[in-house]
Design an enzyme around this catalytic site. Structure first.
Site: not given
Ligand code: PRP
Length: 186
Positions: A107-108, A111, A139, A160-161, A167, A173
């Site tokens: 995961e990136d 949150d 986070k 928010f980052v 993104d 991105r």
């Molecule tokens: C983002 C990120 C994680 C997730 C984390 O994905 O890449 O997968 O949110 O947040 P959480 O812990 O609150 O679930 P997003 O749904 O924005 O899709 P993306 O990866 O396409 O940007």
């Protein structure tokens, strides 16, 4: 934000850099070395979580020095918003067979923890030999998970980052560092 403003955001707002390119690079190398040590002889399969983790995943994959494989899953819960919708949508499933494999989900950012909780439940159903999670960012104080993330790059404040794969409404991105997204620039 217009594309002109985006340019200004990238070029002039150094004060908003949270993690520099160099810091990220070094951390990715450290994570790769640790994973290579921990998974030696196990040929793990990395599961990149699209879209956000694609850049981290590509760099981490190349920092791993043991035999390993990669596949991707695409989920989404934020859409265009800055807060989670509370519902994880599966957009693309994994193709690889994960049964009896050592699986490491990449995961990136963790949150709210909603995405990793969803992924854990989904992966456990196919009975991997082991299941681990790596996230570049966590986070502080925000994530609600009933399990620990095995490898964490950086714990960051609850802001928010964007950048390095992350993104806002699909943009930013491609920034090479991680930036704090100031509400004033939205
Ligand atoms: C983002 C990120 C994680 C997730 C984390 O994905 O890449 O997968 O949110 O947040 P959480 O812990 O609150 O679930 P997003 O749904 O924005 O899709 P993306 O990866 O396409 O940007």
């Amino acid at each position: 934000m217009t594309s002109e403003q985006t340019h200004v955001f990238i070029k002039n707002d150094n004060a908003r850099v949270l993690l520099s390119e160099q810091e990220i690079k070094q951390k990715v190398q450290e994570l790769g070395a640790k994973i290579s040590e921990d998974y030696a002889g196990m040929c793990p399969i990395l599961i990149g979580v699209l879209n956000g983790s694609f850049i981290f995943c590509a760099d981490l994959f190349r920092a791993i020095t043991i035999d390993c494989e990669i596949d991707f899953i695409k989920i989404s819960s934020y859409g265009e918003a800055m807060e989670t919708s509370g519902v994880v949508k599966l957009k693309k499933d994994i193709d690889a067979h994960l049964q009896d494999r050592h699986v490491l989900v990449v995961e990136d950012i963790v949150d709210s923890g909603l995405s990793v909780n969803y992924l854990r439940k989904r992966m456990e159903r196919v009975k991997p030999k082991s299941l681990g999670f790596v996230s570049l960012l966590l986070k502080e104080g925000a994530a609600q998970t009933d399990f620990k993330i095995d490898y964490i790059g950086f714990s960051i404040p609850n802001h928010f980052v964007v950048g390095y794969g992350l993104d806002y409404a699909q943009r930013f991105r491609n920034l090479p560092a991680v930036y704090l997204m100031d509400e004033q620039v939205l």
